[in-house]
Design a protein around this motif. Structure first.
Motif, PDB file in Angstrom:
ATOM      1  N   LEU A 147     -10.271 -13.320 -35.155  1.00 31.45           N
ATOM      2  CA  LEU A 147     -10.898 -14.221 -34.190  1.00 31.45           C
ATOM      3  C   LEU A 147     -11.952 -15.105 -34.847  1.00 31.45           C
ATOM      4  O   LEU A 147     -12.066 -16.307 -34.550  1.00 31.45           O
ATOM      5  N   ALA A 148     -12.719 -14.524 -35.723  1.00 32.49           N
ATOM      6  CA  ALA A 148     -13.738 -15.320 -36.402  1.00 32.49           C
ATOM      7  C   ALA A 148     -13.099 -16.405 -37.267  1.00 32.49           C
ATOM      8  O   ALA A 148     -13.609 -17.530 -37.364  1.00 32.49           O
ATOM      9  N   LEU A 149     -11.990 -16.041 -37.925  1.00 31.88           N
ATOM     10  CA  LEU A 149     -11.307 -17.044 -38.752  1.00 31.88           C
ATOM     11  C   LEU A 149     -10.764 -18.202 -37.913  1.00 31.88           C
ATOM     12  O   LEU A 149     -10.891 -19.382 -38.294  1.00 31.88           O
ATOM     13  N   GLU A 150     -10.175 -17.886 -36.751  1.00 31.35           N
ATOM     14  CA  GLU A 150      -9.656 -18.954 -35.875  1.00 31.35           C
ATOM     15  C   GLU A 150     -10.773 -19.833 -35.353  1.00 31.35           C
ATOM     16  O   GLU A 150     -10.628 -21.068 -35.255  1.00 31.35           O
ATOM     17  N   GLN A 151     -11.894 -19.254 -34.998  1.00 27.78           N
ATOM     18  CA  GLN A 151     -13.031 -20.045 -34.521  1.00 27.78           C
ATOM     19  C   GLN A 151     -13.544 -20.977 -35.613  1.00 27.78           C
ATOM     20  O   GLN A 151     -13.907 -22.140 -35.351  1.00 27.78           O
ATOM     21  N   ALA A 152     -13.586 -20.482 -36.845  1.00 24.16           N
ATOM     22  CA  ALA A 152     -14.036 -21.349 -37.933  1.00 24.16           C
ATOM     23  C   ALA A 152     -13.083 -22.512 -38.148  1.00 24.16           C
ATOM     24  O   ALA A 152     -13.501 -23.652 -38.401  1.00 24.16           O
ATOM     25  N   ARG A 153     -11.800 -22.217 -38.073  1.00 25.47           N
ATOM     26  CA  ARG A 153     -10.815 -23.296 -38.232  1.00 25.47           C
ATOM     27  C   ARG A 153     -10.939 -24.333 -37.115  1.00 25.47           C
ATOM     28  O   ARG A 153     -10.873 -25.553 -37.364  1.00 25.47           O
ATOM     29  N   ALA A 154     -11.140 -23.929 -35.853  1.00 23.85           N
ATOM     30  CA  ALA A 154     -11.300 -24.866 -34.740  1.00 23.85           C
ATOM     31  C   ALA A 154     -12.544 -25.721 -34.919  1.00 23.85           C
ATOM     32  O   ALA A 154     -12.553 -26.927 -34.632  1.00 23.85           O
ATOM     33  N   ALA A 155     -13.636 -25.099 -35.373  1.00 22.92           N
ATOM     34  CA  ALA A 155     -14.868 -25.866 -35.591  1.00 22.92           C
ATOM     35  C   ALA A 155     -14.670 -26.918 -36.663  1.00 22.92           C
ATOM     36  O   ALA A 155     -15.157 -28.045 -36.564  1.00 22.92           O
ATOM     37  N   ASN A 156     -13.930 -26.562 -37.738  1.00 23.58           N
ATOM     38  CA  ASN A 156     -13.666 -27.541 -38.811  1.00 23.58           C
ATOM     39  C   ASN A 156     -12.818 -28.699 -38.295  1.00 23.58           C
ATOM     40  O   ASN A 156     -13.065 -29.887 -38.637  1.00 23.58           O
ATOM     41  N   ALA A 157     -11.819 -28.416 -37.448  1.00 26.27           N
ATOM     42  CA  ALA A 157     -10.983 -29.495 -36.893  1.00 26.27           C
ATOM     43  C   ALA A 157     -11.782 -30.421 -36.009  1.00 26.27           C
ATOM     44  O   ALA A 157     -11.626 -31.660 -36.039  1.00 26.27           O
ATOM     45  N   ASP A 158     -12.711 -29.880 -35.200  1.00 29.21           N
ATOM     46  CA  ASP A 158     -13.548 -30.707 -34.326  1.00 29.21           C
ATOM     47  C   ASP A 158     -14.454 -31.600 -35.144  1.00 29.21           C
ATOM     48  O   ASP A 158     -14.662 -32.779 -34.819  1.00 29.21           O
ATOM     49  N   LEU A 159     -14.999 -31.046 -36.221  1.00 34.76           N
ATOM     50  CA  LEU A 159     -15.861 -31.853 -37.093  1.00 34.76           C
ATOM     51  C   LEU A 159     -15.069 -32.987 -37.740  1.00 34.76           C
ATOM     52  O   LEU A 159     -15.570 -34.108 -37.891  1.00 34.76           O
ATOM     53  N   GLU A 160     -13.839 -32.684 -38.140  1.00 27.29           N
ATOM     54  CA  GLU A 160     -13.028 -33.740 -38.749  1.00 27.29           C
ATOM     55  C   GLU A 160     -12.721 -34.858 -37.749  1.00 27.29           C
ATOM     56  O   GLU A 160     -12.741 -36.049 -38.105  1.00 27.29           O
ATOM     57  N   ARG A 161     -12.479 -34.541 -36.491  1.00 26.99           N
ATOM     58  CA  ARG A 161     -12.229 -35.558 -35.475  1.00 26.99           C
ATOM     59  C   ARG A 161     -13.454 -36.422 -35.258  1.00 26.99           C
ATOM     60  O   ARG A 161     -13.370 -37.657 -35.132  1.00 26.99           O
ATOM     61  N   ARG A 162     -14.617 -35.848 -35.216  1.00 26.46           N
ATOM     62  CA  ARG A 162     -15.847 -36.625 -35.014  1.00 26.46           C
ATOM     63  C   ARG A 162     -16.107 -37.552 -36.191  1.00 26.46           C
ATOM     64  O   ARG A 162     -16.524 -38.687 -36.028  1.00 26.46           O
TER      65      ARG A 162
END
Length: 328
Positions: free
Chosen positions: A258-273
């Motif tokens: 779960l922690a790994l998936e959350q980190a990946r989602a946060a990285n994708a959101d940062l890339e979109r911004r």
């Protein structure tokens, strides 16, 4: 009668007292003097000895005291006439005590007392003579009758030949004086014979030859049970440790995922911004033309006069209204 005085002194280096029954003869001076008085002989013939002992208690010298007047002189220092006269007196004095030499009780003591360490021990006074150094002999003499007889023959035996005979035995060893043996004691009843107590028989387990195999058999069984216990314990420990490891892996796998998936989602959101901001920066942006106005305050000449306008002119503003409004 004059008081006793010191006549001579004899150093015991190389000498030893003549012994009688294991005791020095010179210690028997009171007995010797009483023996002469009892038979009417001259009791002053023998000088009185006084022992000087060292730190270890052993005699080191003998001082001789006697009665008489005049300076004592050795016999050998006299003139021939005076010496002959003194020797005659000496023979007379020895012949007077001659009967005591055959006495079984007093003879052995007198024989040993007449042994002189040196003929110079015969001292001459104004009215008589006295014997010093008596009862002393060279070391190693002891109670040997042969050596004592030789010393007597070389000394006073010149004036009394009877002294050359060996001295008799001590009174205790004389056969006539021997006491009758006491009657033998009555026989005691013989003790009963000793009977040896029977020895206790050893335990049956120690003497039974058929039970010798029990010891190695018991040791073998004990070793087998010990090995079995170690094996069971090892199995239990391995099983417990293996179960603990598997549970830990299963319990910690879900939170990590779960922690790994959350980190990946946060990285994708940062890339979109970041992409959106880059697109905004790449579009049209209103920018002023020409040089930027200065930020210094206006001078007095540039200030508007009173009455021309109700407010001071804005610094850095032109007549172009497009500059006043920022463009997009």
């Amino acid at each position: 009668m004059s008081a006793p005085r010191l006549l001579a002194r004899t150093d015991l280096t190389g000498l030893e007292p003549v012994l009688l029954d294991g005791r020095p003869v010179i210690e028997a001076f009171p007995r010797l003097k009483a023996m002469l008085l009892s038979m009417g002989a001259d009791a002053t013939l023998f000088a009185e000895p006084v022992l000087t002992r060292g730190a270890n208690g052993m005699p080191t010298a003998v001082a001789w005291y006697g009665e008489g007047e005049g300076e004592p002189r050795p016999l050998s220092s006299l003139s021939p006439a005076r010496r002959a006269e003194t020797e005659a007196q000496l023979r007379a004095a020895l012949n007077a005590i001659r009967p005591l030499l055959d006495d079984r009780e007093e003879g052995p003591l007198l024989h040993r007392a007449l042994v002189l360490a040196d003929l110079d021990g015969i001292l001459v006074l104004d009215r008589g003579l006295v014997l010093t150094g008596w009862g002393l002999a060279p070391k190693g003499t002891g109670e040997d009758p042969t050596r004592l007889s030789a010393l007597l023959a070389q000394g006073l035996g010149r004036y009394l030949p009877a002294l050359a005979t060996p001295p008799g035995p001590s009174p205790e060893a004389s056969p006539p004086r021997r006491r009758p043996d006491p009657p033998p004691p009555p026989p005691w009843p013989s003790p009963p014979p000793l009977v040896a107590a029977p020895m206790p028989s050893p335990p049956a387990a120690a003497t039974t030859s058929s039970g010798w195999w029990l010891l190695p058999a018991g040791l073998t069984v004990a070793i087998l049970f010990l090995i079995l216990g170690f094996w069971l314990g090892w199995r239990a420990a391995v099983g417990e440790w293996a179960g603990r490891e598997l549970l830990a892996v299963m319990a910690e796998e879900t939170p990590n995922r779960l922690a790994l998936e959350q980190a990946r989602a946060a990285n994708a959101d940062l890339e979109r911004r970041i992409s959106a901001l880059r697109a905004v920066l790449a579009g049209d942006v209103c920018r002023p033309e020409g040089p930027l106005p200065t930020l210094e305050p206006p001078t007095q000449a540039e200030r508007p006069e009173e009455g021309q306008t109700g407010r001071p002119a804005e610094v850095g503003t032109g007549s172009d209204p497009s500059r006043s409004a920022p463009g997009r």
